[in-house]
Design a protein around this motif. Structure first.
Motif, short mmCIF file in Angstrom:
data_model
loop_
_atom_site.label_atom_id
_atom_site.label_comp_id
_atom_site.label_asym_id
_atom_site.label_seq_id
_atom_site.Cartn_x
_atom_site.Cartn_y
_atom_site.Cartn_z
N ARG A 91 0.81 -1.22 0.00
CA ARG A 91 0.00 0.00 0.00
C ARG A 91 0.84 1.27 0.00
N TRP A 92 2.10 1.16 0.42
CA TRP A 92 3.01 2.30 0.47
C TRP A 92 4.31 1.86 -0.21
N THR A 124 4.16 6.45 -3.63
CA THR A 124 2.81 6.04 -4.02
C THR A 124 2.10 5.37 -2.85
N GLN A 162 -1.52 3.43 -2.13
CA GLN A 162 -2.79 2.89 -2.61
C GLN A 162 -3.90 3.30 -1.63
N GLY A 185 -8.29 7.45 -1.00
CA GLY A 185 -8.78 6.99 -2.29
C GLY A 185 -9.57 8.07 -3.01
N GLY A 192 -8.46 6.51 -5.82
CA GLY A 192 -7.35 5.99 -6.61
C GLY A 192 -6.04 6.18 -5.89
N PRO A 193 -4.91 5.86 -6.55
CA PRO A 193 -3.59 6.04 -5.93
C PRO A 193 -3.31 7.51 -5.63
N ARG A 212 -0.04 9.92 -5.29
CA ARG A 212 1.38 9.90 -5.67
C ARG A 212 1.96 11.30 -5.59
#
Length: 279
Positions: free
Chosen positions: A174-175, A196, A198, A253, A255-256, A258
């Motif tokens: 997730r990271w 990034t 998630q 969320g 989405g990702p 970044r």
């Protein structure tokens, strides 16, 4: 793979818009939301044609101490044969939209969205937009700090697509961090990476460390802990964090989330000179 990197387009809000915004400048951090990237805060650079930029970090007392960061916008046919005027400066170029042609020691490299280049001090480089569309990229600059017995890094060109993100331990992916330079390579005294998260990913503690940070959100949204404040952030926002400013993050969320991350690394703390006690 689509590269949905945010790039500002300027303009001005209408006269009917509310003035209230999210910009914050404190003793520990600065937050510049994407709405601040208007036409009236652009700058121009000597030696560059068809180019304007937003200067979002510069060395000054109480703000960025180790680096500068520009968000560049180069029109078709624009560019520079002598981009850098500081002999000791190293640079990172990261393209967010369009195409830029980087000439590095006589060889051309076409950088599309996600393209990344590290340029050590003293290398010969040029950059031109030879396409029909506007090119957008980040230009991060730092004076290189030599270390005894350690050579200067080599120039290299790569891209976000070519470098596999490395998941942080015990995060189930997730990271993750896309590391363009090897963290153990002591030739490098700065890293410019992509982090990034998630949906549901988080920094599960308040990071508090000596590294100064510049974070430009490329994609997605999250809530970010900056010193004492939780701040909602989204694509196009910029954050500066001074050394030891506590930070944490939660990516909700959908989405990702970044961001492009600058940090200074791999050198002794200065005991003399600006920012130090000795003279």
């Amino acid at each position: 793979m689509t590269a949905p990197y945010f790039a500002p387009t300027g303009g001005l809000p209408p006269q009917t818009a509310l003035m209230t915004g999210r910009a914050v400048f404190t003793e520990a951090y600065c937050f510049i939301p994407k709405g601040c990237f208007s036409d009236i805060v652009t700058s121009y650079l000597p030696g560059w044609t068809g180019t304007r930029m937003w200067l979002i970090a510069r060395p000054m007392s109480g703000f960025s101490e180790t680096f500068s960061q520009y968000v560049m916008e180069v029109a078709p046919g624009g560019g520079a044969d002598a981009p850098e005027n500081e002999p000791g400066a190293q640079s990172v170029i990261f393209v967010t939209r369009g195409t830029a042609t980087l000439s590095l020691d006589g060889k051309d490299h076409v950088l599309e969205a996600g393209g990344y280049a590290y340029l050590p001090p003293g290398c010969a480089w040029r950059l031109w937009n030879r396409s029909d569309d506007t090119a957008h990229f980040h230009w991060v600059r730092k004076l290189y700090e030599p270390a005894a017995g350690i050579p200067t890094p080599d120039a290299f060109v790569t891209s976000d697509r070519e470098v596999e993100p490395i998941a942080m331990p015990d995060t189930q992916g997730r990271w993750a961090t896309t590391r363009f330079a090897d963290p153990s390579d002591l030739r490098h005294d700065m890293h410019v990476n992509i982090v990034t998260f998630q949906p549901g990913g988080l920094i599960p503690f308040e990071e508090t460390h000596v590294m100064e940070h510049g974070l430009y959100v490329l994609e997605g949204k999250a809530v970010y802990k900056l010193n004492r404040d939780w701040v909602e952030v989204e694509a196009g926002d910029f954050m500066w964090l001074r050394a030891y400013c506590p930070q944490a993050c939660y990516a909700a969320g959908p989405g990702p989330f970044r961001y492009l991350l600058y940090k200074d690394v791999n050198r002794h703390a200065r005991l003399r000179g600006p920012g130090a006690f000795g003279r």
